[in-house]
Design an enzyme around this catalytic site. Structure first.
Site, PDB file in Angstrom:
ATOM      1  N   LYS A   4       0.761  -1.233   0.142  1.00 52.63           N
ATOM      2  CA  LYS A   4       0.130  -0.093  -0.024  1.00 52.63           C
ATOM      3  C   LYS A   4       0.611   1.133  -0.076  1.00 52.63           C
ATOM      4  CE  LYS A   4       0.781   1.901   3.241  1.00 52.63           C
ATOM      5  NZ  LYS A   4       1.853   2.459   4.055  1.00 52.63           N
ATOM      6  N   TYR A   8      -4.350   4.046   6.419  1.00 50.22           N
ATOM      7  CA  TYR A   8      -4.941   2.969   7.451  1.00 50.22           C
ATOM      8  C   TYR A   8      -6.345   3.553   7.949  1.00 50.22           C
ATOM      9  CZ  TYR A   8      -0.367   0.605   7.247  1.00 50.22           C
ATOM     10  OH  TYR A   8       0.703  -0.002   6.920  1.00 50.22           O
TER      11      TYR A   8
HETATM   12  P1  NAD Z   1      12.502   1.514   2.248  1.00 51.39           P
HETATM   13  O1  NAD Z   1      13.155   2.723   1.964  1.00 51.39           O
HETATM   14  O2  NAD Z   1      13.014   0.823   3.592  1.00 51.39           O
HETATM   15  O3  NAD Z   1      12.657   0.322   1.146  1.00 51.39           O
HETATM   16  C1  NAD Z   1      12.586   0.663  -0.273  1.00 51.39           C
HETATM   17  C2  NAD Z   1      13.202  -0.323  -0.939  1.00 51.39           C
HETATM   18  O4  NAD Z   1      13.191  -0.189  -2.360  1.00 51.39           O
HETATM   19  C3  NAD Z   1      14.865  -0.138  -0.649  1.00 51.39           C
HETATM   20  O5  NAD Z   1      15.251  -1.436  -0.530  1.00 51.39           O
HETATM   21  C4  NAD Z   1      15.474   0.447  -1.948  1.00 51.39           C
HETATM   22  O6  NAD Z   1      16.961   0.186  -1.953  1.00 51.39           O
HETATM   23  C5  NAD Z   1      14.506  -0.079  -2.772  1.00 51.39           C
HETATM   24  N1  NAD Z   1      14.414   1.107  -4.194  1.00 51.39           N
HETATM   25  C6  NAD Z   1      14.436   0.763  -5.343  1.00 51.39           C
HETATM   26  N2  NAD Z   1      14.394   1.807  -6.085  1.00 51.39           N
HETATM   27  C7  NAD Z   1      14.307   2.777  -5.511  1.00 51.39           C
HETATM   28  C8  NAD Z   1      14.292   4.147  -5.714  1.00 51.39           C
HETATM   29  N3  NAD Z   1      14.229   4.945  -6.655  1.00 51.39           N
HETATM   30  N4  NAD Z   1      14.111   4.972  -4.431  1.00 51.39           N
HETATM   31  C9  NAD Z   1      14.109   4.481  -3.333  1.00 51.39           C
HETATM   32  N5  NAD Z   1      14.445   3.317  -3.002  1.00 51.39           N
HETATM   33  C10 NAD Z   1      14.333   2.394  -4.129  1.00 51.39           C
HETATM   34  O7  NAD Z   1      11.115   1.645   2.529  1.00 51.39           O
HETATM   35  P2  NAD Z   1       9.913   0.638   3.340  1.00 51.39           P
HETATM   36  O8  NAD Z   1       9.617   1.409   4.550  1.00 51.39           O
HETATM   37  O9  NAD Z   1      10.219  -0.774   3.382  1.00 51.39           O
HETATM   38  O10 NAD Z   1       8.545   0.872   2.275  1.00 51.39           O
HETATM   39  C11 NAD Z   1       8.508   0.125   0.966  1.00 51.39           C
HETATM   40  C12 NAD Z   1       7.074   0.153   0.770  1.00 51.39           C
HETATM   41  O11 NAD Z   1       6.287  -0.646   1.678  1.00 51.39           O
HETATM   42  C13 NAD Z   1       6.100   1.257   0.485  1.00 51.39           C
HETATM   43  O12 NAD Z   1       5.334   1.416  -0.664  1.00 51.39           O
HETATM   44  C14 NAD Z   1       5.464   1.606   1.915  1.00 51.39           C
HETATM   45  O13 NAD Z   1       4.278   2.309   1.614  1.00 51.39           O
HETATM   46  C15 NAD Z   1       5.290   0.100   2.079  1.00 51.39           C
HETATM   47  N6  NAD Z   1       5.260  -0.014   3.763  1.00 51.39           N
HETATM   48  C16 NAD Z   1       4.159  -0.984   4.308  1.00 51.39           C
HETATM   49  C17 NAD Z   1       4.045  -1.271   5.517  1.00 51.39           C
HETATM   50  C18 NAD Z   1       3.059  -1.982   5.925  1.00 51.39           C
HETATM   51  O14 NAD Z   1       2.673  -1.983   7.107  1.00 51.39           O
HETATM   52  N7  NAD Z   1       2.124  -2.623   5.268  1.00 51.39           N
HETATM   53  C19 NAD Z   1       5.070  -0.705   6.356  1.00 51.39           C
HETATM   54  C20 NAD Z   1       6.190   0.004   5.740  1.00 51.39           C
HETATM   55  C21 NAD Z   1       6.062   0.076   4.613  1.00 51.39           C
END
Ligand code: NAD
Length: 388
Positions: free
Chosen positions: A151, A239
């Site tokens: 999401k 949420y």
């Molecule tokens: P994060 O920054 O920790 O991870 C993102 C990943 O994408 C990294 O490994 C990064 O290297 C990679 N990536 C690839 N191309 C990229 C670019 N152009 N710019 C930046 N990063 C790039 O983020 P996250 O917190 O893990 O969030 C990722 C997704 O998961 C989002 O869509 C977020 O909304 C979702 N999320 C959901 C929940 C949940 O509880 N459902 C919780 C956290 C995050």
């Protein structure tokens, strides 16, 4: 009368109500407060022979993927992690070793499409920054895999629709990672609200807040409009929005909203800091929701009925959900088995793929939230009521 019980997963001794509230639908809960997850619509254990598991690939090895999703496979009955897609080979290799993923099943963003030749992969989970969900979901569907995206599903209605269309065209399933809809406390609350355990549903309030930290790697892209799509609304306000919809079982018909970002705060040059929105539902229920990137962790909702209220705080966190129900002067805590919502979500989609069933939170669920979030932005910008 209350009895104290010890819960090692919580904060020591807590009060457990030992009598019924006398409200329709609540008595059983109060008298027998520990509910098994099986009664809450969680996937049952007996559906598959234990050896039948769907193979999963994870795209994007960031914070959420590595800290919540990948560890959850250990608790899955129908899902196994078989492939990784990452732009950082060293990280992918280390995680592959840790999770027993064959190194031949490590892909990067360039050779990702060749995953179509890998019969071990049934499902691909996109856990990238929001605006990248569409491209990688579409490419995955074209590679002949079933798809799940985090999401918010996308950053535009057009992209969300393109994701749905691509999966349909490929004859593959699409699910959105709305984990709260697989979480036992939320499922119990839905059951209580829908069975009129609170009387007639009147009002919902919901708050989601976290501090956007410039020093956190995972927060960098969240400050950029082209990657995040928006600010606190898209990230965590979703949420509150999704909860208002699954609690009422209705779709809102009217929206008003206000938005504010602290002037000159570099975090909010491109995305909004705070959003407050009101949703009017056809039954007359109003949901009042707040999202913020500048106050401490809060992920809660409160549901008011004509006879009683309930409070789930936190409501959409990873663990430690705490449910209270109140009527006049009385307030009771309802205890449930916590469960692993991540594993439940993974196994739900595996079950859909293995048994050819439709997911409970399909692409259309994500599309609807996206349409409503666009209406919330429109209402905030125009300062006008938006009919949806
Ligand atoms: P994060 O920054 O920790 O991870 C993102 C990943 O994408 C990294 O490994 C990064 O290297 C990679 N990536 C690839 N191309 C990229 C670019 N152009 N710019 C930046 N990063 C790039 O983020 P996250 O917190 O893990 O969030 C990722 C997704 O998961 C989002 O869509 C977020 O909304 C979702 N999320 C959901 C929940 C949940 O509880 N459902 C919780 C956290 C995050």
């Amino acid at each position: 009368m209350y009895q104290s019980i010890y819960s090692p997963s919580r904060r020591g001794f807590i009060k457990q109500a030992s009598y019924s509230l006398g409200i329709a639908g609540i008595g059983g809960a109060a008298a027998n407060p520990v509910f098994a997850s099986q009664s809450l619509g969680m996937p049952s254990e007996s559906v598959f022979p234990p050896e039948k598991k769907a193979g999963w690939a994870i795209v994007g090895l960031g914070k959420y993927a590595t800290e919540q999703i990948m560890p959850a496979f250990a608790e899955c009955k129908k899902s196994k992690l078989v492939a990784l897609v990452s732009g950082t080979p060293d990280k992918a290799k280390k995680l592959a070793d840790q999770y027993g993923v064959n190194s031949k099943n490590i892909y990067n963003y360039q050779n990702y499409d060749s995953i179509k030749n890998n019969p071990e992969v049934d499902i691909i989970y996109i856990i990238l920054p929001n605006s990248l969900h569409a491209e990688y979901t579409i490419r995955g569907a074209q590679a002949g895999k079933h798809m799940i995206s985090e999401k918010p599903m996308a950053t535009s209605v057009k992209d969300a629709q393109a994701m749905i269309d691509a999966c349909k065209k490929a004859g593959k399933k699409l699910m959105i990672g709305y984990r709260a809809q697989y979480e036992p406390f939320n499922l119990k609350v839905i059951e209580m609200v829908r069975s009129n355990a609170l009387g007639q549903l009147k009002m919902i309030t919901s708050d989601h807040g976290r501090i956007l930290k410039p020093e956190e790697k995972a927060d960098q892209w969240r400050m950029k409009k082209d990657l995040a799509g928006g600010g606190s609304l898209m990230d965590i306000g979703i949420y509150s929005l999704n909860a208002a919809r699954y609690l009422t079982g209705e779709e809102p018909v009217e929206i008003t909203a206000m938005m504010h970002s602290t002037p000159n705060d570099p975090r909010f040059k491109e995305v909004e800091e705070n959003m407050t929105f009101l949703l009017r539902f056809p039954s007359g229920v109003i949901a009042q929701c707040n999202s913020s990137y500048s106050y401490q962790e809060v992920k809660r909702y409160r549901v008011f009925g004509s006879e009683a209220w309930l409070d789930l705080d936190p409501a959409t966190d990873y663990y430690r959900h705490t449910l209270h129900i109140g009527k006049k002067e009385s307030k009771e805590q309802i205890l449930l088995k916590e469960g692993n919502q991540f594993a439940s979500q993974l196994d739900h989609f595996s079950e859909c793929v293995l048994e050819n069933k439709e997911p409970k939170t399909p692409g259309e669920e994500g599309l609807q939230d996206l349409k409503l979030m666009m209406a919330i932005y429109e209402a905030a910008a125009s300062k006008e009521k938006v009919k949806v």
